[in-house]
Design an enzyme around this catalytic site. Structure first.
Site, PDB file in Angstrom:
ATOM      1  N   THR A 264      70.108  20.577  51.417  1.00  0.00           N
ATOM      2  CA  THR A 264      69.566  21.444  52.449  1.00  0.00           C
ATOM      3  C   THR A 264      69.048  20.545  53.548  1.00  0.00           C
ATOM      4  OG1 THR A 264      69.001  23.372  51.125  1.00  0.00           O
ATOM      5  CG2 THR A 264      67.642  22.965  53.029  1.00  0.00           C
ATOM      6  N   PHE A 266      66.786  19.918  57.013  1.00  0.00           N
ATOM      7  CA  PHE A 266      65.599  20.331  57.748  1.00  0.00           C
ATOM      8  C   PHE A 266      65.546  19.559  59.060  1.00  0.00           C
ATOM      9  CE2 PHE A 266      64.978  20.907  53.298  1.00  0.00           C
ATOM     10  CZ  PHE A 266      64.254  22.086  53.182  1.00  0.00           C
TER      11      PHE A 266
END
Lengths: 364, 364
Positions: A264, A266
């Site tokens: 993921t 960010f």
């Protein structure tokens, strides 16, 4: 714990000698940490501005990884230097970092990974709140999910860049593991599978092979999926390990994501972007007229200048002025000549262009 | 971010010189980290046992604090060395540590504070599960609250020591801040105050002065208190900052705890205790016959040997064999001659005695 008593006198002596050597090394490390901290204070005196320089930290971390002679892992030495820089940076005053809370989320892990242990991490309730904290100056930095996340509406992050005066100054990647959890004894008893749509798609191959025909029900988050599965023995959830522990759900199959390198991403946001680090990315948003081939011709300058795109995403425009806004990540810093020329050409032809920021490629 | 452009050429040169110095120091630190890691591997070869030695880590951290020349804070250098030891220890295989979950709790913070970033932290649903993980060998260590906690039944921790084959090998102290949070605009609109009983008592003075006459309702946890207050504008909660953020409750008054040094204490448990570090504590449990003066005379050997008690707590016995079990912390290691003599005398007269373990006084 009497394990020393089981050693021969020679072994005990050898152990003491090694410990003396460790103490000597620790003393030398401590001296150099102090000297390094004094250097950090000198940088502050010269610059009279913010000490945190994302590009400089990325360079230090890459350098450390390259020069690491072992036996410590690259991750280990990078994390140790991450901590060293974190405390040197916090010498004058602690850095404040907002992130998408609550505590215990991946966003918090991403903030710690990027900034180390010294900063004051401030959980926010929504992605909007993180942007607001940074724009209003309540915190110097913010950390928000932007890709492949199961924690919230990531499109919202992109939309907010259009209306808020903040820049991207860094990125963080976290490895994400998915697990199949249920109170059912085996797969044959599972009648439905809950998860966030992102997680379902990340486990598509596994589901096709092992859970063919079992309905998949997308819900708002993986935590919600686990909560639902915990209440019903015929349901399963796909979620992270923390959700399994939190809701007391046994993990029937671990690490079922199709891509073992599933991460993921960010973004770190601030009121400024980052200087060039030698290995950077630039994020831009632009709009195009709704005309066949319009987007393709707008991207032509990147091809002409040999600038690679690493991401391309379109979102319906929320202002009504254009039909779509396009979010593009390219390799290189906006100050690199080829990137600068390509962006200039794009700006001349796009209905709208906003450079969201240039920043170092994630170093850890 | 063009801040370098605002510097004079002399300033820019000075900045570059400082950065070269930092790079040189980082290279020297990296070399010594590698040498230190090789020493850690040698220790493993000699001992052929577990590398983690709580007493040794405590000594290193105290040593660092004592020798720290500044300008880094003591906390800063200790956290950096905490990280260094953490990764050196994880060289052969990552340490596994169970704690009272879910993620984001104080117990997790305590585990990180004690073990650094390298270990694999495993949240457990109950204190019983943490004991079980350690006793069964699923994890080498566990972290459980033992005093002044708002996270769970701390008496349960004491009870479990009676039935489980685990020892105390360390302690961790965390500073705890309490806040008054509510949707009400001011105190006059608050009709009730929810909190864990521990937290209510920690804020007794503040409550007596500022919230006299407002009913105080003890609930199972501070998180539950915040949840209840979030649903009703006439209610307030006393809880940590994370709960305020999580439930979107504005903090009306911050840091209202009576004792600004308010801490929660956690114990580190393992299948063995710790060797002597030079500054240790020992925890024991014993039972006494229900006879006036029985407990007082049992404690006489401590007074005779000049051994200080730092904690004394009684719990109703759960076995029915005795009426009460007493939990006592004393200064010193069970191998210290005076402590050993006092424990021997206690053991001869108590109906039951269990030495829960000796361990270093919290170093950070």
């Amino acid at each position: 714990m009497a394990d020393n008593n089981e050693l021969t006198p020679e072994q005990t002596e050898a152990l003491l000698a090694v410990r003396r050597e460790i103490d000597r090394l620790d003393g030398e490390i401590l001296e150099r940490l102090a000297a390094r901290a004094r250097c950090a204070l000198r940088v502050g005196e010269i610059k009279k501005g913010p000490l945190y320089r994302p590009e400089r930290e990325a360079q230090v971390l890459r350098n450390i990884a390259e020069k690491n002679p072992g036996p410590l892992s690259t991750e280990g030495v990078q994390r140790i230097f991450r901590e060293i820089m974190s405390w040197c940076l916090g010498l004058e005053q602690p850095l404040k970092v907002a992130y998408l809370g609550p505590q215990g989320t991946y966003s918090e892990s991403a903030a710690s990974k990027h900034f180390g242990g010294a900063p004051e991490l401030q959980p926010q309730q929504t992605i909007d709140d993180v942007f607001h904290a940074v724009e209003a100056g309540a915190t110097a930095y913010g950390v928000v999910p932007v890709e492949n996340s199961t924690e919230g509406a990531v499109g919202r992050t992109l939309d907010l860049f259009m209306s808020r005066k903040v820049s991207v100054c860094g990125e963080v990647s976290l490895r994400i593991r998915q697990n199949f959890m249920t109170h059912a004894a085996d797969l044959s008893q599972v009648k439905r599978i809950y998860s966030h749509a992102q997680s379902l798609s990340q486990c598509n191959d596994w589901l096709a092979h092992h859970a063919h025909g079992i309905p998949r029900l997308p819900v708002s988050s993986n935590a919600e999926a686990a909560r639902l599965a915990a209440e019903d023995k015929e349901s399963a959830a796909i979620a992270g390990e923390r959700a399994a522990h939190h809701f007391g759900l046994p993990i029937l199959f671990a690490n079922i994501e199709d891509d073992p390198n599933n991460t993921t991403r960010f973004l770190v946001i601030a009121r400024h972007d980052s200087g060039p680090s030698g290995k950077d990315k630039t994020s831009v948003a632009f709009s195009a007229l709704n005309k066949p081939g319009a987007v393709h011709s707008l991207l032509q300058p990147f091809a002409d200048e040999g600038v690679s795109m690493t991401k391309f995403e379109s979102r319906p425009s929320r202002t009504g002025l254009w039909e779509y806004v396009f979010y593009v990540d390219i390799e290189g810093h906006r100050e690199d000549p080829a990137v600068a020329r390509a962006l200039k050409a794009l700006g001349e032809h796009a209905a709208f262009l906003k450079v969201l920021g240039s920043y170092p490629v994630a170093a850890i």
